[in-house]
Motif scaffolding. Structure first.
Motif, PDB file in Angstrom:
ATOM      1  N   LEU A 832     -10.665   7.693  44.536  1.00  0.00           N
ATOM      2  CA  LEU A 832      -9.904   7.173  45.532  1.00  0.00           C
ATOM      3  C   LEU A 832      -8.597   6.712  45.186  1.00  0.00           C
ATOM      4  N   ASN A 835      -6.151   9.552  44.984  1.00  0.00           N
ATOM      5  CA  ASN A 835      -5.748   9.841  46.112  1.00  0.00           C
ATOM      6  C   ASN A 835      -4.578   8.970  46.264  1.00  0.00           C
ATOM      7  N   ASN A 836      -4.889   7.684  46.283  1.00  0.00           N
ATOM      8  CA  ASN A 836      -3.900   6.611  46.890  1.00  0.00           C
ATOM      9  C   ASN A 836      -2.426   6.638  46.347  1.00  0.00           C
ATOM     10  N   ILE A 839      -0.374   9.311  47.437  1.00  0.00           N
ATOM     11  CA  ILE A 839       0.170   8.923  48.776  1.00  0.00           C
ATOM     12  C   ILE A 839       1.323   8.304  48.577  1.00  0.00           C
ATOM     13  N   ILE A 842       4.070  10.654  47.560  1.00  0.00           N
ATOM     14  CA  ILE A 842       4.808  11.591  48.312  1.00  0.00           C
ATOM     15  C   ILE A 842       5.672  10.796  49.359  1.00  0.00           C
ATOM     16  N   ASN A 846       9.529  11.747  49.707  1.00  0.00           N
ATOM     17  CA  ASN A 846       9.884  11.907  51.108  1.00  0.00           C
ATOM     18  C   ASN A 846      11.212  11.104  51.069  1.00  0.00           C
ATOM     19  N   PHE A 849      14.043  12.970  49.625  1.00  0.00           N
ATOM     20  CA  PHE A 849      14.325  14.177  50.501  1.00  0.00           C
ATOM     21  C   PHE A 849      15.393  13.891  51.616  1.00  0.00           C
TER      22      PHE A 849
ATOM     23  N   THR B 234      -8.216   8.858  53.301  1.00  0.00           N
ATOM     24  CA  THR B 234      -7.232   8.815  52.611  1.00  0.00           C
ATOM     25  C   THR B 234      -6.686  10.308  52.444  1.00  0.00           C
ATOM     26  N   ASN B 235      -7.753  11.436  52.221  1.00  0.00           N
ATOM     27  CA  ASN B 235      -7.491  12.709  52.559  1.00  0.00           C
ATOM     28  C   ASN B 235      -6.559  12.855  53.917  1.00  0.00           C
ATOM     29  N   TYR B 237      -4.940  10.938  55.745  1.00  0.00           N
ATOM     30  CA  TYR B 237      -3.525  10.420  55.595  1.00  0.00           C
ATOM     31  C   TYR B 237      -2.699  11.383  54.735  1.00  0.00           C
ATOM     32  N   LEU B 238      -3.212  11.638  53.726  1.00  0.00           N
ATOM     33  CA  LEU B 238      -2.496  12.800  52.905  1.00  0.00           C
ATOM     34  C   LEU B 238      -1.879  14.034  53.218  1.00  0.00           C
ATOM     35  N   GLN B 241       0.941  13.275  55.807  1.00  0.00           N
ATOM     36  CA  GLN B 241       1.979  12.966  55.039  1.00  0.00           C
ATOM     37  C   GLN B 241       2.497  14.392  54.877  1.00  0.00           C
ATOM     38  N   ARG B 242       1.886  15.208  54.390  1.00  0.00           N
ATOM     39  CA  ARG B 242       1.961  16.520  53.874  1.00  0.00           C
ATOM     40  C   ARG B 242       2.957  17.197  55.069  1.00  0.00           C
ATOM     41  N   PHE B 245       6.039  15.638  56.332  1.00  0.00           N
ATOM     42  CA  PHE B 245       7.079  16.012  55.339  1.00  0.00           C
ATOM     43  C   PHE B 245       7.804  17.567  55.574  1.00  0.00           C
TER      44      PHE B 245
END
Lengths: 932, 330
Positions: A832, A835-836, A839, A842, A846, A849, B234-235, B237-238, B241-242, B245
């Motif tokens: 977890l 994963n965070n 995030i 990204i 972002n 970019f 979370t996934n 959300y990921l 986001q992707r 983007f």
């Protein structure tokens, strides 16, 4: 003579009336007559307002209206009347089938047709009539033409002898039944019948009549039975007069005579008769036959070989042509055969005609989905083949081959005969027809049993042909007939295989026969299909008789599992059947894992029924097209070859239980669940989902309950769930040696329960005495020892055996449940966190970019940022690298990363946090900038 | 009544009568099927200064599948309160209570109903009673209410991350716990004193149960479930986001292209291309709702606190036991 004593004779009346073609079409007349003339009638019938009367009254009402319309030539109304008439007749179909076609109906049809034709001819009138009328006329003309085709026989009969019905022609209500008149023909016929033609070229008309009679007598005798059951009380109450009795006597005698006749006339004639019998119902064939038959041979023509062959060719030429009546062809051929036999033209010709008869019979049904009619099967095809075969076997000088062309045939007397034809193909085709007929029957009807009795005949034919071909045939042909034989043999259980004493004829057991034939095919066959099928049947046969190792080895050697998907569907079905049978065999022999492996594929899809071709399963996603359904239906196995599906499922579930429950206990704490058999888990899950679990009822519930108690190490309960009255009746008694199987299951349950117990509860013990385990599970200490040793060797149980004290000492190296849970949790939390982090990353990306594209003026700033990040030590760089890795989608790397993740976090915790803090600062700065 | 008092007179303490607690326990014991079914009821009492006194309660009728259950239950409540008023018992609605299974209570339903309560009766609280933990030896009773921020946030029912950030909502600021004081009348206290003398010794020490693993295991399992949920979220959300983007990227490219084209057209003296609605071309992706995730986080937080609490107590017990053992062996 009161009408009472005639009560019992109603059935007789019917049989009587149906005896004759003329009378049988007008039972109503008789019925009516009863009311008025009951006293002095011989053929009377007690009247009940039955469905029949209702229907016929309806018909008559319509006919009356029709007549009125006819009188005023109102064609439009005639058309509607005609339509309603046909409809009403369809409604009355049931009655008609039972009672025969009513005379008045035929008459109406005939009259109507005449009337319409008359009108049609009358051109003057046609010009004058209104449009509706002319339209009605043309329609009714077409319709009646078409419709009457179905009744051609009756119509011709009627037209030939319209007087018979004349009496009631005037008014339907007054049908006098013309009792005297129809009675006379009956008597006449009866007298005639006994001296039914021996001269075959003689009175054809009579012959055909006779045929009708005998077949219909059968049906009417059924009626008789029914009638009696209806009327029992009255039947016995009412006495019959002497006259009546006398009549009966006469009839009996007559029947006897007929029977003798029949026997005398031999089966060909019977065939003949029955052919006609059902033809008559079906179509107007007999009438055609009557008209055409004289063409066969002129009365005084000499019957020679050439003439017969010529005639035969004439008939054969008609084959396949449009408009040829197929049933008539068969009949003609049979006729020809009798003629030939009558003229004593020799066996070869008979053989040739037989071939042609069979071909015609096979041709009869143009639709491959439907099967032969059972009468046809019983009366013509089976005996014909038998006769053909007998002739061939007896007369070795007849050579039959496909390769002989028509021109080279030798039928003349003396010398070796040569005939074109292939008996093997004929028999194969017959076998296929037989299967089809079995498919068409309802498996639980007596009809099926009746048909199945012919299985023996079929086998006999095959065996006979086999011995014939062994002398005359090529090896290829022998392979084919052997396979046929094998396919009739492989699924049949032979209890003698289990007897310890060697049978008197060791080469006659089914095993020996199978062996001999299969080996022949293995050696001689050069088409792959036959060999594959033979092998599968061989394996099946082995498995059926518990010869597990032979069956398994053969299966392994054959390597079928790799290339079976390239073979045809029926072979695949056979493969599935074989596999299943192998699984069952393995189970009986206690090879649980093998049994499970063999069955899991069939069971996992939940489509066992379909895979074994034992029935169509409704499909959820898409409907089958009718063609598809037909194809699938054709593949279905006849019922006697079925494998019990419940047994199959039970064996599968029990073996899955024996494997899966210990496995589950051993891997209880593992994060990722590995399933050995999905279906079993599915069943378990379904039962868990139930709100209330009562005592088990079905087989499946029993197994589930057993699994649950096994999970808790309660082997006794488990055994009682698996082996009890209900389960015995449902499943276990289906095995040949059920007790052996039960003992095996019981032993297996004890052993596996022990294993489950150890897996589950070993953490609770420091040490365990083997003795106590043995008493707990009621198995020998040796077995306990062996089981535990095996577990230790396989590293399933962390323990060691202490020999002198006979105890197992646990090592306690496994984490406790709490510990392993904590480990799992930490792993999850780790991922977890990972994963965070992604995030967050990204988000950074972002930002990058946006800056690049959005505001070109910000470029220097942005570079600063970049440098800033770069300067933040290796932690940042490391992260970026990781980032890149991830972008590339390099998952393996990430997995490694995660494992190391813990370390990294601890060591570099501070630095990381610093870095993150920096990030956040950056972020905030950026935010501000953006706001500006 | 609620509107009369300002926000300043926030309730800071919940005072519960022994009667209420016993009634709640009895209810959950009788109808909760040993703690696995949830039971709910109404709290009655009134606000005194900054203290919420809960003096009585009654259970909700048992839940059944009928469609008009809500109506029936409302009817029942009103009827009940009227009756209580007749017998001169406190009849003011001040909240509700609910039993929970090992502290699993933070979810959408609770949030919903608590919001409704607080919306109509400002001072209302929810009492969470955990029967299973209570059997472990200590009474588990907590009073909660939604924070004012949460009230505002929930009212808007816009659960995007932006809005959450605006309101400053995170898993810690959804619910606030209010301290509880149990109060009994003097008579009851006297009775209790008397009773405590009479009880047998082994009944007294049920709180000293040393078994820890089952409790901890349960908590860990629940935690794991929550973690799984969060991971799934979370996934999501990921992914969002992707996708977002990617969309932005294409959008930028499109704008650039359009700009360049317009520039060229300008040079050629042609009119620029008409402006198109970019939002139509690139529909903004729906932002994932964050509320559920936050709730799960809150739930996890409460689990962790529970575990900590339990662990500290157990440790103390174990140390105690150890010393006892040492004494014995010596």
């Amino acid at each position: 003579m009161s009408r009472f004593f005639h009560a019992g004779s109603d059935s007789e009346t019917e049989s009587e009336s149906s005896d004759d073609g003329v009378v049988d079409v007008r039972p109503t007349g008789l019925t009516r007559a009863v009311l008025q003339f009951s006293d002095d009638e011989e053929e009377t019938k007690r009247v009940v307002r039955s469905e029949k009367d209702k229907r016929f009254d309806e018909l008559k009402g319509i006919i009356k209206v029709l007549k009125n319309h006819k009188k005023i030539k109102d064609m439009a109304n005639v058309l509607t009347d005609f339509e309603s008439l046909t409809r009403a007749f369809d409604k009355a179909r049931k009655v008609v089938d039972r009672e025969g076609l009513p005379r008045f109906y035929i008459r109406t049809l005939a009259d109507l047709e005449d009337f319409v034709n008359e009108c049609w001819e009358d051109k003057e009138w046609r010009k004058n009539i209104s449009k509706g009328n002319s339209k009605g006329l043309s329609t009714v003309r077409q319709k009646i033409k078409k419709y009457n085709r179905d009744f051609e026989a009756q119509l011709t009969a009627y037209r030939e002898n319209p007087d018979a019905g004349d009496e009631d022609a005037e008014d339907e209500e007054e049908v006098k039944a013309a009792d005297e008149e129809p009675a006379k023909p009956v008597v006449k016929k009866e007298e005639k019948a006994p001296k039914a033609p021996k001269v075959v070229t003689g009175d054809d008309d009579d012959d055909s009549d006779w045929g009708t009679e005998s077949s219909e007598e059968e049906s009417s005798s059924e009626d008789e039975a029914r009638g009696i059951s209806h009327w029992t009380a009255e039947y016995f109450l009412k006495s019959t007069t002497e006259q009546e009795a006398q009549r009966r006597e006469e009839r009996k005698l007559e029947k006897k005579l007929r029977k003798e006749e029949k026997e005398g006339k031999k089966k060909e004639e019977e065939e003949d008769d029955d052919e006609e019998g059902w033809q008559k119902v079906n179509s107007g064939a007999p009438s055609q036959a009557i008209t055409e038959k004289p063409k066969l041979f002129a009365k005084d023509q000499e019957i020679t070989l050439d003439a017969v062959v010529k005639k035969l060719n004439e008939i054969i030429i008609m084959r396949g042509k449009k408009g040829t009546d197929r049933s008539m062809m068969i009949e003609l051929l049979q006729e020809l055969k009798t003629i030939a036999e009558g003229a004593n033209l020799g066996k070869p010709l008979a053989v040739k005609i037989c071939f042609n008869i069979m071909a015609a019979i096979y041709d009869y049904n143009p639709n491959i989905a439907t099967c032969m009619k059972s009468e046809m099967w019983e009366k013509s095809s089976l005996p014909t083949i038998q006769e053909l075969l007998d002739t061939l076997v007896e007369n070795t000088d007849i050579q039959v081959s496909e390769t002989i062309s028509e021109e080279n045939e030798l039928l003349d007397k003396g010398g070796p005969y040569r005939i074109r034809g292939c008996i093997l193909t004929m028999v194969e085709r017959l076998d296929e027809e037989f299967t089809k007929m079995l498919q068409a029957c309802d498996a639980h009807s007596t009809e099926f049993v009746e048909r199945l009795k012919d299985e023996q005949a079929m086998c006999d034919i095959i065996v006979k042909l086999e011995s014939y071909l062994e002398k005359h045939g090529t090896s290829e042909e022998m392979c084919r007939i052997y396979l046929r034989h094998i396919e009739h043999l492989y699924y049949k259980f032979d209890p003698s295989a289990f007897e310890t004493a060697t049978p008197e004829q060791p080469d006659k057991t089914s095993q020996a026969v199978m062996d001999r034939m299969c080996k022949f095919i293995y050696a001689k066959d050069n088409t792959d299909r036959l060999r594959t099928r033979a092998m599968l049947c061989h394996i099946y046969h082995h498995a059926l008789h518990d010869r597990w190792y032979q069956a398994r080895d053969l299966m392994v050697i054959s390597n079928l599992q790799d290339n079976i998907q390239y073979s045809d569907v029926s072979t695949q079905i056979l493969y599935n059947r074989t596999l299943v049978q192998l699984g069952l065999c393995g189970f009986r022999q206690g090879h649980i894992r093998d049994a499970h492996n063999a069955l899991v594929d069939i069971q996992s899809s939940n489509r066992a029924k379909e895979l074994l071709a034992q029935g169509l399963v409704p499909q959820r996603q898409h409907e089958r097209s009718p063609e598809q359904e037909k194809i699938e239906k054709r593949r279905l196995l006849p019922y006697h070859k079925h494998i019990n599906l419940e047994l199959l499922e039970c064996v599968y579930l029990v073996s899955a239980m024996l494997i899966e429950i210990p496995f589950m206990a051993a891997h209880e704490l593992e994060l990722r669940k590995r399933l050995i058999s999905k279906n079993f888990h599915h069943v378990l899950k379904m039962s868990e989902r139930q709100t209330l679990t009562g005592p088990p009822e079905s087989m499946r519930e029993h197994v589930v309950a057993a699994s649950k108690s096994m999970k808790n190490g309660d082997w006794k309960k488990c055994r009682n769930y698996i082996i009890n009255e209900k389960m015995n009746a449902k499943v276990w008694d289906l095995f040949y040696q059920a007790d052996k199987v039960r003992d095996m299951i019981s032993a297996k349950i004890q052993e596996e329960s022990l294993r489950t117990y150890l897996f589950r509860y070993s953490a609770m013990y420091d040490s365990l005495s083997l003795e106590s385990l043995a008493t707990m599970f009621e198995i020998s200490p040796r077995l306990v020892h062996a089981t535990i040793s095996k577990m230790i060797i396989n590293e399933e149980l962390m323990a060691s055996l202490d020999e002198p004290t006979q105890i197992v000492v646990m090592h306690r190296t496994e984490p406790t449940r709490l510990q392993s849970l904590a480990l799992q949790l930490s792993e999850k939390v780790g991922s977890l966190v990972d994963n965070n982090e992604r995030i967050m990353e990204i988000k950074q990306g972002n930002f990058f970019f946006f800056n690049k594209n959005n505001v070109t003026g910000n470029r220097p700033d942005q570079r600063d940022n970049y440098q800033n990040q770069n300067q933040q030590g290796w932690g940042g760089r490391g992260r970026q690298q990781r980032n890149q890795n991830r972008d590339r989608g390099d998952r393996g790397d990430r997995g490694g990363d995660r494992e190391r993740g813990g370390d990294r976090d601890y060591r570099g915790g501070d630095r990381d946090r610093d870095h993150r803090g920096g990030d956040r600062d950056n972020y905030r700065n950026r935010d501000q900038r953006e706001r500006y | 009544m609620a509107s009369k008092r300002g926000i300043d007179s926030q309730v800071e303490l919940v005072q519960i009568d022994g009667l209420v607690v016993l009634k709640m326990i009895k209810h959950s014991q009788e109808e909760g099927a040993g703690g696995t079914d949830l039971v709910q009821g109404v709290l009655l009492g009134m606000v005194v200064e900054n203290r919420l006194e809960i003096t009585n309660c009654f259970p909700f009728p048992k839940h059944n599948e009928d469609e008009d259950f809500d109506q029936v239950s409302v009817q029942y409540q009103i009827e009940m309160m009227r009756n209580l008023r007749h017998v001169n018992v406190d009849h003011l609605h001040v909240g509700w209570y609910q039993s929970s299974y090992f502290g699993a209570f933070i979810n959408r339903a609770l949030l919903d109903s608590q919001f409704n309560y607080q919306h109509s009766i400002e001072e209302s609280v929810v009492l969470i009673y955990d029967p299973l933990r209570t059997t472990q030896g200590f009474l588990s009773l907590k009073a909660y209410r939604l924070t004012p921020e949460m009230m505002k946030f929930y009212k808007e029912s816009d659960f995007t991350p932006e809005n959450m950030a605006k309101h400053g909502i995170n898993f810690e600021t959804i619910l606030e716990e209010i301290p509880i004081v149990l109060r009994n009348s003097h008579l009851v206290n006297a009775l209790l004193c008397e009773l405590s003398d009479k009880t047998k010794k082994d009944q007294k020490f049920s709180a000293l149960d040393l078994g820890t693993s089952s409790m901890l295991e349960k908590n860990l399992r629940q935690l794991m479930e929550c973690v799984d949920e969060v991971a799934v979220d979370t996934n999501k959300y990921l992914n969002y986001q992707r996708n977002n983007f990617r969309q932005q990227q294409t959008k930028q490219q499109y704008i650039l292209k359009r700009d360049q084209e317009n520039l060229q057209r300008k040079q050629r003296g042609e009119p620029p291309l008409p402006e198109e609605d970019l939002n139509k071309l690139f529909k903004p992706l729906p932002t994932p709702q964050r509320l559920d995730c936050t709730l799960v986080a809150g739930q996890m937080d409460s689990y962790c606190k529970q575990v900590c609490e339990f662990a500290s107590q157990s440790l103390a017990k174990l140390f105690m036991a150890e010393t006892l053992h040492v004494d014995q062996t010596n």
